[in-house]
Scaffold this active site. Structure first.
Site, PDB file in Angstrom:
ATOM      1  N   TYR A 135       1.096   5.388  -0.139  1.00 48.12           N
ATOM      2  CA  TYR A 135       0.313   6.584   0.157  1.00 48.12           C
ATOM      3  C   TYR A 135       1.137   7.856  -0.019  1.00 48.12           C
ATOM      4  CZ  TYR A 135       2.852   6.163   4.560  1.00 48.12           C
ATOM      5  OH  TYR A 135       3.853   6.054   5.504  1.00 48.12           O
ATOM      6  N   GLY A 136       2.447   7.716  -0.237  1.00 50.16           N
ATOM      7  CA  GLY A 136       3.332   8.868  -0.402  1.00 50.16           C
ATOM      8  C   GLY A 136       4.324   8.629  -1.514  1.00 50.16           C
ATOM      9  N   SER A 137       5.607   8.656  -1.180  1.00 49.67           N
ATOM     10  CA  SER A 137       6.645   8.614  -2.215  1.00 49.67           C
ATOM     11  C   SER A 137       6.706   7.293  -2.963  1.00 49.67           C
ATOM     12  CB  SER A 137       8.013   8.922  -1.597  1.00 49.67           C
ATOM     13  OG  SER A 137       8.383   7.933  -0.656  1.00 49.67           O
ATOM     14  N   PHE A 167       0.848  -1.190   0.000  1.00 48.61           N
ATOM     15  CA  PHE A 167       0.000   0.000   0.000  1.00 48.61           C
ATOM     16  C   PHE A 167       0.881   1.236   0.000  1.00 48.61           C
ATOM     17  CE2 PHE A 167      -2.625   3.252   2.241  1.00 48.61           C
ATOM     18  CZ  PHE A 167      -3.633   3.350   1.296  1.00 48.61           C
ATOM     19  N   GLU A 195      13.075   1.974   3.065  1.00 53.28           N
ATOM     20  CA  GLU A 195      12.112   2.534   3.999  1.00 53.28           C
ATOM     21  C   GLU A 195      12.510   2.423   5.474  1.00 53.28           C
ATOM     22  OE1 GLU A 195       9.183   4.122   3.289  1.00 53.28           O
ATOM     23  OE2 GLU A 195       9.716   4.054   1.167  1.00 53.28           O
TER      24      GLU A 195
END
Length: 256
Positions: free
Chosen positions: A77-79, A75, A152
Site C-alpha cells: 500500500y506504500g513503498s 499486500f 520492514e
C-alpha cells in the site's frame, strides 16, 4: 528481478474507479527536490529493541509455516509498490476492507531526525485501502520472507504489526501478508488533521530521504496503476503548498 505479470483488474469502489481527467499532481519533482538535504544516520531509534538474527529467523519460519502450500501474496500500500524487495511473478489490484492508509507513526530515523521528526505511513483500522497484491515466487520463499522482515521490521516491537489480512480481488478474497498494520505504542498519533500531517511531511528529512519524497512516490505509483487514494491526493496538494510557502515560491514556479 523476475518479470511481473499483471493478472487482472481488481475490484475498486465505484467512487474510485474513474479516469483522472488529466489533473496532474501539485507535488512535483522540483518541489520534492527542495525537501531533500544530507542528514547523518543517528542509529537505532530510542526505546526500540533491535531484532536479532535469531528473532528474525523465528519470525520468518513462523510466517513460512503460516503461508501454507498455496500462493503467497503480499499486500503493498506504500513503498513496497515502488520499491519492492522480493521476487514477484504477478500482481493485481486488491481492496483491504477495514483498513486505511494513515501517516500515524512518528519516526526520528530514515526519513526524519530527532530535531525534525517525520511521520511514517501504516495501515490503521477502518475504511478501505486500495493497493497492490504481489504474488511471490515459490522458489526460496523463506529467503524472501527474511528479506521482507529485514526491510520492514526493525525491532521486536514492530513485529506485532506483521499480519495476514483478507484482500478483495476480482476473483474473490485472498489471504495476504501485510506489514505495519495496526501499530500500537507511544509513537502512534491517530486522526491527525491532514494539515498537521502536511506540515510535518514538508519539513522532515533523514538519511534515507524526505517524507515529501515518500508521499510523492507513493501517490505517483498508485496513479500509474489506476488507484487514487483521496486522502493522499489531498495531502500531496497540501504538502506542495507547504513547500511553496517554505521556500517563498509562487505556485506556478513550484510546478516547474
Amino acid at each position: 528481478m523476475t518479470a511481473i505479470r499483471e493478472r487482472r483488474q481488481a475490484v475498486i469502489q465505484p467512487s474510485e474507479a474513474r479516469m483522472f481527467g488529466g489533473r496532474g499532481m501539485a507535488l512535483t519533482d522540483a518541489l520534492v527536490s527542495l525537501s531533500l538535504r544530507p542528514e547523518a544516520d543517528s542509529g537505532p531509534e530510542q526505546n526500540r529493541t533491535p531484532l536479532t538474527e535469531a528473532e528474525l529467523e523465528t519470525l520468518a519460519m513462523r510466517l513460512l509455516l503460516e503461508s501454507g502450500a498455496g500462493p503467497l501474496w503480499v499486500f503493498a500500500y506504500g513503498s513496497l509498490i515502488w520499491k519492492p524487495d522480493f521476487d514477484a511473478i504477478e500482481w493485481q489490484q486488491g481492496a483491504a476492507r477495514g483498513w486505511h492508509r494513515s501517516f500515524c507513526l512518528k519516526m526520528t530515523r530514515w526519513r526524519g531526525t530527532q530535531s525534525q521528526p517525520g511521520l511514517m505511513m501504516a495501515l490503521d483500522r477502518g475504511g478501505l485501502c486500495n493497493g497492490i497484491l504481489f504474488r511471490l515466487a515459490n522458489e526460496d520463499r523463506l529467503g524472501q520472507l527474511r528479506r521482507l522482515i529485514r526491510r520492514e521490521v526493525g525491532s521486536i516491537e514492530d513485529a506485532a504489526t506483521v499480519r495476514w489480512i483478507p484482500v478483495a480481488t476480482a476473483d474473490g478474497l485472498v489471504r495476504a501478508l501485510v506489514f505495519w498494520a495496526g501499530p500500537k505504542g507511544e509513537r502512534v498519533s491517530r486522526k491527525l488533521p491532514l494539515e498537521t500531517v502536511a506540515r510535518v511531511l514538508a519539513r522532515a528529512c533523514g538519511h534515507m530521504g524526505s517524507c515529501a519524497e515518500y508521499l510523492y512516490l507513493t501517490v505517483k505509483h498508485l496513479e500509474e496503476r489506476g488507484i487514487r487514494d483521496r486522502n493522499l491526493w489531498r495531502l500531496q496538494k497540501l504538502v506542495a503548498d507547504e513547500l511553496v510557502a517554505i521556500h517563498g515560491l509562487t505556485e506556478a514556479a513550484g510546478n516547474h
